[in-house]
Design an enzyme around this catalytic site. Structure first.
Site, PDB file in Angstrom:
ATOM      1  N   ARG A 118       9.850  31.455  18.345  1.00 57.39           N
ATOM      2  CA  ARG A 118      10.684  32.078  19.641  1.00 57.39           C
ATOM      3  C   ARG A 118      10.937  33.322  20.036  1.00 57.39           C
ATOM      4  NH1 ARG A 118      13.652  27.784  17.192  1.00 57.39           N
ATOM      5  NH2 ARG A 118      13.293  25.706  18.381  1.00 57.39           N
ATOM      6  N   LYS A 140       6.434  41.589  31.133  1.00 55.09           N
ATOM      7  CA  LYS A 140       5.850  40.324  31.602  1.00 55.09           C
ATOM      8  C   LYS A 140       4.821  40.159  30.504  1.00 55.09           C
ATOM      9  CE  LYS A 140       6.726  40.908  36.533  1.00 55.09           C
ATOM     10  NZ  LYS A 140       5.820  40.615  37.826  1.00 55.09           N
ATOM     11  N   GLU A 182      -3.125  52.126  41.148  1.00 48.44           N
ATOM     12  CA  GLU A 182      -1.665  51.652  40.892  1.00 48.44           C
ATOM     13  C   GLU A 182      -0.789  53.157  40.924  1.00 48.44           C
ATOM     14  OE1 GLU A 182      -0.535  48.666  40.743  1.00 48.44           O
ATOM     15  OE2 GLU A 182      -2.215  47.410  40.481  1.00 48.44           O
ATOM     16  N   LYS A 224       7.839  53.166  36.714  1.00 49.07           N
ATOM     17  CA  LYS A 224       8.018  51.869  36.549  1.00 49.07           C
ATOM     18  C   LYS A 224       9.238  51.451  35.599  1.00 49.07           C
ATOM     19  CE  LYS A 224       6.030  47.619  35.245  1.00 49.07           C
ATOM     20  NZ  LYS A 224       4.808  46.559  35.379  1.00 49.07           N
ATOM     21  N   GLU A 234      12.551  40.813  38.431  1.00 46.72           N
ATOM     22  CA  GLU A 234      12.081  40.746  40.118  1.00 46.72           C
ATOM     23  C   GLU A 234      12.844  39.953  40.706  1.00 46.72           C
ATOM     24  OE1 GLU A 234       7.744  40.483  39.772  1.00 46.72           O
ATOM     25  OE2 GLU A 234       7.715  40.227  41.767  1.00 46.72           O
ATOM     26  N   ARG A 238      12.150  45.379  41.907  1.00 48.22           N
ATOM     27  CA  ARG A 238      10.839  45.269  41.335  1.00 48.22           C
ATOM     28  C   ARG A 238       9.865  44.701  42.384  1.00 48.22           C
ATOM     29  NH1 ARG A 238      10.169  43.592  34.829  1.00 48.22           N
ATOM     30  NH2 ARG A 238       7.631  43.493  34.855  1.00 48.22           N
ATOM     31  N   ASN A 242       4.797  45.492  44.359  1.00 47.67           N
ATOM     32  CA  ASN A 242       3.825  44.684  44.939  1.00 47.67           C
ATOM     33  C   ASN A 242       3.316  45.204  46.147  1.00 47.67           C
ATOM     34  OD1 ASN A 242       3.592  42.334  43.145  1.00 47.67           O
ATOM     35  ND2 ASN A 242       5.556  41.735  43.969  1.00 47.67           N
ATOM     36  N   HIS A 245      -0.480  44.613  47.313  1.00 47.54           N
ATOM     37  CA  HIS A 245      -0.538  43.407  46.559  1.00 47.54           C
ATOM     38  C   HIS A 245      -0.919  42.100  47.286  1.00 47.54           C
ATOM     39  CE1 HIS A 245      -0.218  46.061  43.259  1.00 47.54           C
ATOM     40  NE2 HIS A 245      -0.329  45.264  42.310  1.00 47.54           N
ATOM     41  N   HIS A 249      -4.588  40.588  46.977  1.00 47.50           N
ATOM     42  CA  HIS A 249      -4.570  39.327  46.191  1.00 47.50           C
ATOM     43  C   HIS A 249      -5.336  38.358  47.046  1.00 47.50           C
ATOM     44  CE1 HIS A 249      -0.903  39.688  43.213  1.00 47.50           C
ATOM     45  NE2 HIS A 249      -2.250  40.077  42.628  1.00 47.50           N
ATOM     46  N   HIS A 262      -9.235  44.698  40.531  1.00 48.72           N
ATOM     47  CA  HIS A 262      -7.913  44.416  41.261  1.00 48.72           C
ATOM     48  C   HIS A 262      -7.279  45.720  42.018  1.00 48.72           C
ATOM     49  CE1 HIS A 262      -3.817  43.068  41.444  1.00 48.72           C
ATOM     50  NE2 HIS A 262      -3.406  44.262  40.650  1.00 48.72           N
TER      51      HIS A 262
HETATM   52  N1  LIG Z   1       1.907  42.257  32.386  1.00 46.96           N
HETATM   53  C1  LIG Z   1       2.045  42.966  33.654  1.00 46.96           C
HETATM   54  O1  LIG Z   1       2.959  43.507  34.286  1.00 46.96           O
HETATM   55  C2  LIG Z   1       0.706  43.201  34.233  1.00 46.96           C
HETATM   56  C3  LIG Z   1       0.493  44.098  35.351  1.00 46.96           C
HETATM   57  C4  LIG Z   1      -0.874  44.676  35.693  1.00 46.96           C
HETATM   58  C5  LIG Z   1      -2.026  43.769  35.393  1.00 46.96           C
HETATM   59  N2  LIG Z   1      -1.695  42.958  34.445  1.00 46.96           N
HETATM   60  C6  LIG Z   1      -2.916  42.150  33.906  1.00 46.96           C
HETATM   61  O2  LIG Z   1      -3.769  43.004  33.416  1.00 46.96           O
HETATM   62  C7  LIG Z   1      -5.038  42.495  33.370  1.00 46.96           C
HETATM   63  C8  LIG Z   1      -6.077  43.403  33.594  1.00 46.96           C
HETATM   64  O3  LIG Z   1      -6.142  44.508  32.689  1.00 46.96           O
HETATM   65  P1  LIG Z   1      -7.176  45.608  32.606  1.00 46.96           P
HETATM   66  O4  LIG Z   1      -7.680  46.283  33.945  1.00 46.96           O
HETATM   67  O5  LIG Z   1      -6.732  46.724  31.551  1.00 46.96           O
HETATM   68  O6  LIG Z   1      -8.479  44.883  32.143  1.00 46.96           O
HETATM   69  P2  LIG Z   1      -9.166  44.357  30.799  1.00 46.96           P
HETATM   70  O7  LIG Z   1      -8.057  44.203  29.687  1.00 46.96           O
HETATM   71  O8  LIG Z   1      -9.919  43.156  30.819  1.00 46.96           O
HETATM   72  O9  LIG Z   1     -10.114  45.698  30.281  1.00 46.96           O
HETATM   73  C9  LIG Z   1     -11.083  45.821  31.122  1.00 46.96           C
HETATM   74  C10 LIG Z   1     -12.303  46.366  30.284  1.00 46.96           C
HETATM   75  O10 LIG Z   1     -12.401  47.479  29.892  1.00 46.96           O
HETATM   76  C11 LIG Z   1     -12.678  47.607  28.378  1.00 46.96           C
HETATM   77  N3  LIG Z   1     -11.851  48.393  27.667  1.00 46.96           N
HETATM   78  C12 LIG Z   1     -10.528  48.438  27.679  1.00 46.96           C
HETATM   79  N4  LIG Z   1     -10.206  49.613  26.952  1.00 46.96           N
HETATM   80  C13 LIG Z   1     -11.348  50.260  26.951  1.00 46.96           C
HETATM   81  C14 LIG Z   1     -11.508  51.784  26.795  1.00 46.96           C
HETATM   82  N5  LIG Z   1     -10.533  52.773  26.361  1.00 46.96           N
HETATM   83  N6  LIG Z   1     -13.067  52.199  26.830  1.00 46.96           N
HETATM   84  C15 LIG Z   1     -13.691  51.509  27.094  1.00 46.96           C
HETATM   85  N7  LIG Z   1     -13.538  50.188  27.656  1.00 46.96           N
HETATM   86  C16 LIG Z   1     -12.393  49.750  27.158  1.00 46.96           C
HETATM   87  C17 LIG Z   1     -12.270  45.953  27.791  1.00 46.96           C
HETATM   88  O11 LIG Z   1     -12.974  45.461  26.610  1.00 46.96           O
HETATM   89  C18 LIG Z   1     -12.547  45.248  29.241  1.00 46.96           C
HETATM   90  O12 LIG Z   1     -13.975  44.716  29.345  1.00 46.96           O
HETATM   91  C19 LIG Z   1      -5.067  41.315  34.310  1.00 46.96           C
HETATM   92  O13 LIG Z   1      -5.080  40.014  33.315  1.00 46.96           O
HETATM   93  C20 LIG Z   1      -3.845  41.276  34.903  1.00 46.96           C
HETATM   94  O14 LIG Z   1      -3.186  40.078  35.169  1.00 46.96           O
HETATM   95  C21 LIG Z   1      -0.429  42.649  33.839  1.00 46.96           C
END
Ligand SMILES: NC(=O)c1ccc[n+]([C@@H]2O[C@H](COP(=O)([O-])OP(=O)(O)OC[C@H]3O[C@@H](n4cnc5c(N)ncnc54)[C@H](O)[C@@H]3O)[C@@H](O)[C@H]2O)c1
Length: 355
Positions: A118, A140, A182, A224, A234, A238, A242, A245, A249, A262
């Site tokens: 938990r 999140k 972003e 943020k 949210e 918050r 978006n 977005h 999306h 994205h």
């Molecule tokens: N929790 C939240 O509030 C929130 C907000 C925005 C996005 N997200 C989520 O984030 C995800 C996308 O994240 P992302 O864009 O970081 O993608 P990701 O985690 O898939 O990373 C993208 C690629 O970059 C590579 N990588 C990571 N760090 C690296 C580095 N320093 N050097 C070289 N390669 C590297 C990874 O191996 C991967 O292949 C989505 O699933 C989205 O839903 C969450």
């Protein structure tokens, strides 16, 4: 190094932003306790695991789990593997999950930490620009379901976020630029001073100059953090995050998540939302040109492709979870640095979707 305290319902946590932090044992050690599970992906582990090793040497009971990279692996199955590792580690309530990677690793590791017993500690070490300025801050967490992104998840604040800017040097060009979208968003919706700073430092951002990156990430996280502190779950402010977005999306869905990163879709979405704000007379003429100019200088896309069907986008936008009744709720600008949630009739939206 700069530090921002993020306040939330259950307390507060620090976000450290600086260079060389993966090797800064004094910073990392103070946020670890109990048995440690490090979660990462193969790309990040290959590049950065060694830098982290000295900070973990005083912890006897630790394991590491390297999950396959990519959004298609952000699943319940991967989450299950993290839980299985915690069980194998005999992790107790004082254990810490250490998430080293992009948003995919951060979201999954955070969700496993939210669920195991938990809720146990999680320390986020984001390595993509998107994860540093957005995903790692705000609590999140979650995984995807075959029928929808992030359908399964929980709010679970991290105990600390450690942003090592050096990791950005190896990030793929498109991933880096997607993160910049972003960054621009924070300026557009709530910080005109930051927007002007970005205009003045676009070249430094393109060249990934460390001091410029530090300021850009710091100001993004500060923005943020302020939004999250005001509205953790949210219900109001918050939602402004978006901006761009809903259009974005729809574009990602219309192209089956195969064409646009994205952040690229969000860049186009921000332009469309600003054009609509101008069409409705909410912002002064020229605001959209200013945004387009900045996004172009950062080499981000600013227009829908000619062959994109506007009606398909509109249909997809109607499915957005922010909608109430029959109106599509969009985040529109009142000025650079100020945004509002506005219910919009479909006919107005069609105006900006048509090429
Ligand atoms: N929790 C939240 O509030 C929130 C907000 C925005 C996005 N997200 C989520 O984030 C995800 C996308 O994240 P992302 O864009 O970081 O993608 P990701 O985690 O898939 O990373 C993208 C690629 O970059 C590579 N990588 C990571 N760090 C690296 C580095 N320093 N050097 C070289 N390669 C590297 C990874 O191996 C991967 O292949 C989505 O699933 C989205 O839903 C969450």
């Amino acid at each position: 190094m700069k530090v921002i305290q993020v306040r939330h319902g259950g307390g507060e946590y620090p976000v450290y932003v600086g260079q060389g932090l993966l090797g800064m044992t004094s910073v990392i050690e103070r946020h670890l306790s109990g048995r440690i599970l490090l979660v990462s992906d193969p790309n990040v582990a290959r590049l950065y695991l060694d830098r982290l090793r000295p900070s973990l040497k005083n912890f006897q009971n630790k394991r590491r789990l390297i999950l396959p990279d990519g959004e298609q692996h952000k699943t319940v199955e991967s989450w299950q593997r993290i839980i299985d590792e915690l069980v194998a580690l005999k992790a107790q309530r004082d254990a810490t999950v250490l998430a080293l990677g992009g948003g995919v690793i951060g979201d999954m590791a955070g969700f496993a930490a939210a669920c195991y017993m938990r809720g146990i500690r999680v320390v986020q070490m984001p390595t993509t620009l998107l994860a540093q300025v957005d995903a790692s801050v705000g609590g999140k967490t979650g995984v995807n379901h075959a029928r929808g992104k992030n359908l399964i998840g929980a709010f679970h604040a991290p105990n600390a976020v450690i942003v090592d800017l050096d990791t950005l040097s190896t990030l793929d060009e498109r991933d880096y630029r997607a993160g910049l979208a972003e960054v621009v968003k924070y300026g557009a919706i709530r910080d005109s001073g930051f927007f002007a700073w970005l205009e003045a430092h676009a070249e430094g951002l393109n060249a990934r100059i460390p001091q410029t990156l530090e300021e850009a990430v710091f100001q993004s996280v500060r923005n943020k953090a302020e939004v999250v502190a005001a509205d953790e779950k949210e219900s109001g402010q918050r939602a402004l995050l978006n901006f761009g977005h809903t259009f974005g999306h729809a574009l990602e869905t219309a192209t089956s998540y195969e064409v646009w990163r994205h952040g690229e879709a969000v860049a186009i979405g921000m332009v469309l939302a600003t054009r609509l704000s101008e069409f409705l007379g909410r912002v002064e003429a020229g605001t959209c040109d200013r945004l387009v100019d900045l996004l172009r200088r950062l080499h981000l896309p600013t227009a829908l492709p000619q062959d994109q069907d506007p009606d398909q986008l509109l249909r997809l936008m109607r499915l957005d979870k922010k909608n109430r009744a029959d109106q599509i709720r969009l985040i529109l600008l009142d000025a650079i640095g100020k945004a509002s949630v506005v219910p919009c009739p479909a006919d107005d939206i069609r105006e900006v979707l048509n090429p």
